[in-house]
Scaffold this motif. Sequence first.
Motif, PDB file in Angstrom:
ATOM      1  N   TYR A  87       0.834  -1.209   0.000  1.00 24.91           N
ATOM      2  CA  TYR A  87       0.000   0.000   0.000  1.00 24.91           C
ATOM      3  C   TYR A  87       0.865   1.254   0.000  1.00 24.91           C
ATOM      4  CZ  TYR A  87      -3.252   3.586   1.564  1.00 24.91           C
ATOM      5  OH  TYR A  87      -3.979   4.742   1.666  1.00 24.91           O
ATOM      6  N   TYR A  88       1.901   1.276   0.836  1.00 27.71           N
ATOM      7  CA  TYR A  88       2.806   2.416   0.906  1.00 27.71           C
ATOM      8  C   TYR A  88       3.481   2.648  -0.444  1.00 27.71           C
ATOM      9  CZ  TYR A  88       6.655   5.431   2.258  1.00 27.71           C
ATOM     10  OH  TYR A  88       7.539   6.466   2.323  1.00 27.71           O
ATOM     11  N   ASN A  89       3.930   1.576  -1.080  1.00 24.27           N
ATOM     12  CA  ASN A  89       4.584   1.693  -2.389  1.00 24.27           C
ATOM     13  C   ASN A  89       3.624   2.226  -3.448  1.00 24.27           C
ATOM     14  OD1 ASN A  89       7.034   0.760  -1.425  1.00 24.27           O
ATOM     15  ND2 ASN A  89       6.586  -1.355  -1.934  1.00 24.27           N
ATOM     16  N   GLU A  90       2.376   1.766  -3.423  1.00 27.57           N
ATOM     17  CA  GLU A  90       1.376   2.242  -4.379  1.00 27.57           C
ATOM     18  C   GLU A  90       1.091   3.734  -4.160  1.00 27.57           C
ATOM     19  OE1 GLU A  90      -1.972  -0.298  -3.763  1.00 27.57           O
ATOM     20  OE2 GLU A  90      -1.102  -1.935  -4.921  1.00 27.57           O
ATOM     21  N   GLN A  91       0.981   4.151  -2.914  1.00 31.88           N
ATOM     22  CA  GLN A  91       0.730   5.554  -2.604  1.00 31.88           C
ATOM     23  C   GLN A  91       1.904   6.431  -3.032  1.00 31.88           C
ATOM     24  OE1 GLN A  91      -2.246   6.889  -1.401  1.00 31.88           O
ATOM     25  NE2 GLN A  91      -2.870   4.855  -1.982  1.00 31.88           N
ATOM     26  N   ALA A  92       3.109   5.935  -2.866  1.00 29.40           N
ATOM     27  CA  ALA A  92       4.295   6.688  -3.273  1.00 29.40           C
ATOM     28  C   ALA A  92       4.321   6.863  -4.792  1.00 29.40           C
ATOM     29  CB  ALA A  92       5.558   5.981  -2.800  1.00 29.40           C
ATOM     30  N   GLU A  93       3.951   5.815  -5.535  1.00 33.73           N
ATOM     31  CA  GLU A  93       3.872   5.901  -7.001  1.00 33.73           C
ATOM     32  C   GLU A  93       2.818   6.916  -7.427  1.00 33.73           C
ATOM     33  OE1 GLU A  93       3.390   2.382  -9.396  1.00 33.73           O
ATOM     34  OE2 GLU A  93       4.745   1.275  -8.080  1.00 33.73           O
ATOM     35  N   LEU A  94       1.662   6.865  -6.778  1.00 31.95           N
ATOM     36  CA  LEU A  94       0.578   7.784  -7.096  1.00 31.95           C
ATOM     37  C   LEU A  94       0.991   9.228  -6.825  1.00 31.95           C
ATOM     38  CD1 LEU A  94      -2.345   8.212  -7.964  1.00 31.95           C
ATOM     39  CD2 LEU A  94      -3.017   7.819  -5.592  1.00 31.95           C
ATOM     40  N   LEU A  95       1.622   9.470  -5.697  1.00 27.74           N
ATOM     41  CA  LEU A  95       2.078  10.812  -5.367  1.00 27.74           C
ATOM     42  C   LEU A  95       3.090  11.317  -6.389  1.00 27.74           C
ATOM     43  CD1 LEU A  95       2.139  13.233  -3.471  1.00 27.74           C
ATOM     44  CD2 LEU A  95       3.910  12.041  -2.160  1.00 27.74           C
ATOM     45  N   GLU A  96       3.996  10.450  -6.796  1.00 32.86           N
ATOM     46  CA  GLU A  96       4.996  10.826  -7.799  1.00 32.86           C
ATOM     47  C   GLU A  96       4.324  11.213  -9.117  1.00 32.86           C
ATOM     48  OE1 GLU A  96       8.553   8.586 -10.153  1.00 32.86           O
ATOM     49  OE2 GLU A  96       8.320   8.119  -8.019  1.00 32.86           O
ATOM     50  N   ALA A  97       3.310  10.436  -9.530  1.00 36.80           N
ATOM     51  CA  ALA A  97       2.595  10.731 -10.771  1.00 36.80           C
ATOM     52  C   ALA A  97       1.838  12.056 -10.668  1.00 36.80           C
ATOM     53  CB  ALA A  97       1.638   9.596 -11.098  1.00 36.80           C
ATOM     54  N   ILE A  98       1.228  12.308  -9.518  1.00 35.74           N
ATOM     55  CA  ILE A  98       0.471  13.549  -9.322  1.00 35.74           C
ATOM     56  C   ILE A  98       1.400  14.757  -9.374  1.00 35.74           C
ATOM     57  CG2 ILE A  98      -0.792  14.889  -7.586  1.00 35.74           C
ATOM     58  CD1 ILE A  98      -2.167  12.243  -6.789  1.00 35.74           C
ATOM     59  N   VAL A  99       2.523  14.680  -8.688  1.00 37.07           N
ATOM     60  CA  VAL A  99       3.466  15.802  -8.678  1.00 37.07           C
ATOM     61  C   VAL A  99       4.003  16.051 -10.079  1.00 37.07           C
ATOM     62  CG1 VAL A  99       5.722  16.551  -7.841  1.00 37.07           C
ATOM     63  CG2 VAL A  99       4.077  15.572  -6.248  1.00 37.07           C
ATOM     64  N   GLU A 100       4.328  14.992 -10.797  1.00 35.48           N
ATOM     65  CA  GLU A 100       4.821  15.138 -12.169  1.00 35.48           C
ATOM     66  C   GLU A 100       3.785  15.818 -13.057  1.00 35.48           C
ATOM     67  OE1 GLU A 100       5.730  12.000 -15.677  1.00 35.48           O
ATOM     68  OE2 GLU A 100       6.763  11.616 -13.774  1.00 35.48           O
ATOM     69  N   LEU A 101       2.537  15.410 -12.946  1.00 32.93           N
ATOM     70  CA  LEU A 101       1.462  15.987 -13.735  1.00 32.93           C
ATOM     71  C   LEU A 101       1.235  17.452 -13.366  1.00 32.93           C
ATOM     72  CD1 LEU A 101      -0.472  15.041 -15.928  1.00 32.93           C
ATOM     73  CD2 LEU A 101      -2.064  14.361 -14.144  1.00 32.93           C
ATOM     74  N   GLU A 102       1.269  17.760 -12.077  1.00 32.56           N
ATOM     75  CA  GLU A 102       1.083  19.139 -11.635  1.00 32.56           C
ATOM     76  C   GLU A 102       2.219  20.035 -12.128  1.00 32.56           C
ATOM     77  OE1 GLU A 102      -1.276  20.786 -10.499  1.00 32.56           O
ATOM     78  OE2 GLU A 102      -2.561  19.523  -9.300  1.00 32.56           O
ATOM     79  N   GLU A 103       3.443  19.543 -12.054  1.00 27.94           N
ATOM     80  CA  GLU A 103       4.575  20.333 -12.544  1.00 27.94           C
ATOM     81  C   GLU A 103       4.450  20.596 -14.041  1.00 27.94           C
ATOM     82  OE1 GLU A 103       7.949  18.045 -11.289  1.00 27.94           O
ATOM     83  OE2 GLU A 103       8.073  19.104  -9.379  1.00 27.94           O
ATOM     84  N   GLU A 104       3.976  19.602 -14.777  1.00 25.97           N
ATOM     85  CA  GLU A 104       3.792  19.736 -16.221  1.00 25.97           C
ATOM     86  C   GLU A 104       2.764  20.819 -16.551  1.00 25.97           C
ATOM     87  OE1 GLU A 104       1.888  16.897 -19.653  1.00 25.97           O
ATOM     88  OE2 GLU A 104       3.204  15.943 -18.185  1.00 25.97           O
ATOM     89  N   HIS A 105       1.781  20.992 -15.675  1.00 24.35           N
ATOM     90  CA  HIS A 105       0.701  21.958 -15.913  1.00 24.35           C
ATOM     91  C   HIS A 105       0.797  23.174 -15.000  1.00 24.35           C
ATOM     92  CE1 HIS A 105      -1.538  19.511 -18.787  1.00 24.35           C
ATOM     93  NE2 HIS A 105      -1.106  18.477 -18.083  1.00 24.35           N
TER      94      HIS A 105
END
Length: 61
Positions: free
Chosen positions: A23-41
């Motif tokens: 669960y922790y690993n999945e949440q870390a992946e999700l957070l990384e994807a969200i931050v990447e997407l936010e930085e892109e926009h």
Amino acid sequence: MCKIADSSRDGYYEWLNRKPSRYYNEQAELLEAIVELEEEHNWTLGYLAMTTYSFGWRICS
């Protein structure tokens, strides 16, 4: 410290050295994807756009 936390030394070191949960690993992946997407926009996406982009759907370009 263990006495204050009402814990044993063995319990503390077991907790300290355990591997992250799935669960922790999945949440870390999700957070990384969200931050990447936010930085892109430039940190301007709302929840609907974030959901849309995170599932790979593009409504507008």
